[in-house]
Motif scaffolding. Structure first.
Motif, PDB file in Angstrom:
ATOM      1  N   LEU A  42      12.618  59.002  14.167  1.00 26.49           N
ATOM      2  CA  LEU A  42      13.205  57.776  14.539  1.00 26.49           C
ATOM      3  C   LEU A  42      14.195  58.011  15.729  1.00 26.49           C
ATOM      4  CD1 LEU A  42      13.606  55.398  11.447  1.00 26.49           C
ATOM      5  CD2 LEU A  42      11.892  55.129  13.338  1.00 26.49           C
ATOM      6  N   PRO A  43      14.306  57.218  16.870  1.00 26.75           N
ATOM      7  CA  PRO A  43      15.186  57.195  18.008  1.00 26.75           C
ATOM      8  C   PRO A  43      16.671  57.428  17.236  1.00 26.75           C
ATOM      9  CG  PRO A  43      13.689  55.667  18.479  1.00 26.75           C
ATOM     10  CD  PRO A  43      13.366  56.052  16.917  1.00 26.75           C
ATOM     11  N   SER A  88      18.894  55.410   9.870  1.00 26.75           N
ATOM     12  CA  SER A  88      19.665  54.433   8.896  1.00 26.75           C
ATOM     13  C   SER A  88      21.095  54.849   8.906  1.00 26.75           C
ATOM     14  CB  SER A  88      19.018  55.003   7.462  1.00 26.75           C
ATOM     15  OG  SER A  88      17.577  54.685   7.345  1.00 26.75           O
ATOM     16  N   MET A  89      21.479  56.063   9.033  1.00 30.79           N
ATOM     17  CA  MET A  89      22.826  56.632   9.112  1.00 30.79           C
ATOM     18  C   MET A  89      23.554  55.794  10.178  1.00 30.79           C
ATOM     19  SD  MET A  89      23.360  58.171   6.373  1.00 30.79           S
ATOM     20  CE  MET A  89      24.975  58.963   6.657  1.00 30.79           C
ATOM     21  N   PHE A  98      33.026  58.164   9.734  1.00 33.45           N
ATOM     22  CA  PHE A  98      31.639  57.841   9.845  1.00 33.45           C
ATOM     23  C   PHE A  98      30.960  57.027  11.011  1.00 33.45           C
ATOM     24  CE2 PHE A  98      28.188  54.937   7.388  1.00 33.45           C
ATOM     25  CZ  PHE A  98      27.505  55.777   7.179  1.00 33.45           C
ATOM     26  N   PHE A  99      31.821  56.129  11.698  1.00 34.03           N
ATOM     27  CA  PHE A  99      31.558  55.559  12.668  1.00 34.03           C
ATOM     28  C   PHE A  99      31.462  56.567  14.012  1.00 34.03           C
ATOM     29  CE2 PHE A  99      32.725  53.412  16.680  1.00 34.03           C
ATOM     30  CZ  PHE A  99      31.480  52.338  16.884  1.00 34.03           C
ATOM     31  N   VAL A 141      27.330  51.537  12.027  1.00 31.48           N
ATOM     32  CA  VAL A 141      27.827  50.232  12.924  1.00 31.48           C
ATOM     33  C   VAL A 141      28.249  49.055  11.820  1.00 31.48           C
ATOM     34  CG1 VAL A 141      26.719  48.546  14.164  1.00 31.48           C
ATOM     35  CG2 VAL A 141      26.089  51.001  14.740  1.00 31.48           C
ATOM     36  N   LEU A 142      27.455  48.900  10.723  1.00 32.49           N
ATOM     37  CA  LEU A 142      27.767  47.872   9.737  1.00 32.49           C
ATOM     38  C   LEU A 142      29.238  48.193   9.125  1.00 32.49           C
ATOM     39  CD1 LEU A 142      24.166  47.276   8.331  1.00 32.49           C
ATOM     40  CD2 LEU A 142      25.670  45.634   9.988  1.00 32.49           C
ATOM     41  N   SER A 143      29.520  49.275   8.853  1.00 35.74           N
ATOM     42  CA  SER A 143      30.656  49.550   8.154  1.00 35.74           C
ATOM     43  C   SER A 143      31.911  49.106   8.604  1.00 35.74           C
ATOM     44  CB  SER A 143      30.684  51.251   7.857  1.00 35.74           C
ATOM     45  OG  SER A 143      31.032  51.872   9.055  1.00 35.74           O
TER      46      SER A 143
END
Length: 388
Positions: free
Chosen positions: A5-6, A11-12, A180-181, A17-19
Motif C-alpha cells: 500500500l502507498p 495501517s501504522m 510514533f507520529f 495520525v489518530l494517536s
C-alpha cells in the motif's frame, strides 16, 4: 504477491495520525486530583484550584489561531511534534513542583502545546486522505478523543492512590505519541499555491463555527448537569451519575468509529440527523423523573454530537477558501472551545427563557435542524436551476 500500500495508506501511518487525538481533550482529566490538591494549598481559593483543570483552554485558543502560520514556516510535522513535546514537559511539571504559581504557569504552557497541534491533527487528515476514507478517519479521530478521555481518567484514578502529584504523570503519554507520529507520518504535501495563499475565512466557515459553538455548549451542559439531575432528583447516587456519563462517552466513541459507514449511507443528511438526535436526547433529559429516560437521553446526546460535529469538520474542506483549511479548522475549534467555556452561562439563559434548560435546548435544536434542511433544499434547488 500483494502489492504494498502507498505510504499514506499504511495501517501504522493511520494509527500514528489518530494517536495525536488521544491527548487533545485531556486538559480536565486531572479534575479528580483537585480536592487533594486543595488540601495541599490551603491558602489558595477553591476557584483558583478549579482553574487548574480549565485554564489551559485560554492558551489553546490563542495558539489555535497561530499554529497554521507556524506550520507554514517550519512544516506541519515539526509543529505537531514540538506541540507534543511542550505538552509532555508542561503536563508532567506538577509531578515535581510544590509551587502553585509554577503549576498554574505550567498549565498555561500545556495549552500552548495542545493549541499547536489541535487543529493540525485535523489538517493532516484533510491533506492525506480523501472521500469516504477521509470521513472515516475524521470519525475515528473523534472516537480517539473519547478513548483518550476514558483511559486517562481511569489512569488518574489509579495514580491518585499514590498522591495528587502523580495524577499529572498522564501527560507523559505525549512523548511516545510524538515518537510514533514522527516515525510513521510523512510531511503532508501542500501545493505551492496554497503555501503562498494568505489564509482567510468566509461566512460559511463562520456559520459552521457558530453551529459547533452551540452543539458543544449543549453537549458540555449535559455532562455537567446530569449529576445534578440524578442526585438532586433522587434518581440515583453520584456513582450512578458517573456511570451514565461514561455511557455518554462510550456512545460518542462508538459513533466516531461508525461515522464513515453512516456518512456513506446518508451523506448530506448526516448533519440534520445529528442535530435532531441531540434534540430528542435533550427533551428526554428535560422530562426527567425517570432514571431510564434520563439515561436514554444522555446516551442519545452522546451519539449525536460526533455525528454532527465530525460532519462539520468533514465539510470544512469543501466550504473554506482554498489553502485556508488550517485556519478554518482553528476557527471551528475555537467555536468548540468557546461553547465549552460558556456552557454554564448558556444553560442559565436557556433556563430563564424556557423554564427548563433542556426544553430550551430541544426547541433551539429543532429550529436548527429545520434551518439546515431548508438551507440544503435551497442549495440543491439553486444548483438545479443553474444547470437548466
Amino acid at each position: 504477491m500483494k502489492k504494498a500500500l502507498p505510504a499514506t495508506h499504511t495501517s501504522m501511518m493511520r494509527y500514528a495520525v489518530l494517536s495525536i487525538s488521544l491527548i487533545i481533550t485531556t486538559g480536565p482529566a486531572v479534575s479528580s486530583a483537585l480536592p487533594l490538591m486543595a488540601k495541599n494549598f490551603p491558602n489558595i481559593s477553591l476557584a483558583m484550584i478549579d482553574m487548574i483543570a480549565t485554564v489551559q483552554q485560554f492558551t489553546i485558543m490563542i495558539f489555535l489561531l497561530i499554529s497554521g502560520s507556524i506550520a507554514k514556516k517550519i512544516g506541519i510535522k515539526p509543529t505537531i511534534s514540538i506541540g507534543l513535546i511542550i505538552t509532555g514537559v508542561a503536563g508532567i511539571f506538577p509531578v515535581f513542583s510544590q509551587s502553585f504559581v509554577a503549576i498554574f504557569i505550567s498549565r498555561l504552557l500545556l495549552g500552548v502545546g495542545i493549541g499547536l497541534f489541535n487543529s493540525l491533527a485535523i489538517t493532516v487528515i484533510d491533506l492525506l486522505f480523501t472521500g469516504n476514507d477521509k470521513a472515516q478517519m475524521l470519525g475515528n479521530r473523534s472516537a480517539m478523543e473519547q478513548l483518550g478521555v476514558c483511559i486517562l481518567n481511569l489512569v488518574v484514578g489509579l495514580l491518585l492512590l499514590i498522591n495528587w502529584h502523580m495524577a499529572f504523570l498522564i501527560y507523559a503519554l505525549a512523548f511516545p505519541i510524538m515518537i510514533f507520529f514522527w516515525r510513521y507520518v510523512p510531511e503532508p504535501r501542500v501545493n505551492k499555491e496554497s503555501k503562498e495563499t494568505h489564509q482567510k475565512i468566509n461566512m460559511p466557515v463562520v456559520w459552521l463555527a457558530l453551529l459547533l459553538f452551540f452543539l458543544v455548549m449543549c453537549s458540555t451542559a449535559i455532562i455537567v448537569q446530569i449529576p445534578n439531575i440524578i442526585v438532586r432528583g433522587s434518581l440515583g447516587s453520584a456513582t450512578t451519575a458517573s456511570l451514565i456519563i461514561s455511557l455518554n462517552t462510550l456512545a460518542g466513541m462508538a459513533m466516531g468509529f461508525l461515522f464513515g459507514r453512516i456518512y456513506k449511507v446518508v451523506s448530506d443528511m448526516t448533519l440534520p440527523i445529528g442535530t435532531f438526535l441531540m434534540a430528542m436526547g435533550a427533551i428526554l433529559i428535560g422530562m426527567g423523573g425517570n432514571l431510564y429516560i434520563v439515561s436514554l437521553g444522555t446516551i442519545l446526546c452522546g451519539f449525536s454530537y460526533p455525528l454532527a460535529g465530525t460532519y462539520a469538520f468533514n465539510l470544512l474542506s469543501k466550504i473554506a477558501p482554498q489553502g485556508s483549511e488550517t485556519l478554518g479548522n482553528s476557527v471551528l475549534l475555537i467555536g468548540c472551545n468557546l461553547g465549552s467555556f460558556i456552557s454554564p452561562i448558556g444553560v442559565r439563559i436557556l433556563a430563564k427563557i424556557s423554564g427548563n434548560a433542556f426544553i430550551g435546548m430541544f426547541i433551539v435544536l429543532l429550529v436548527v435542524t429545520g434551518g439546515i434542511l431548508v438551507f440544503q433544499w435551497a442549495s440543491k434547488h439553486v444548483s438545479k436551476m443553474k444547470k437548466v
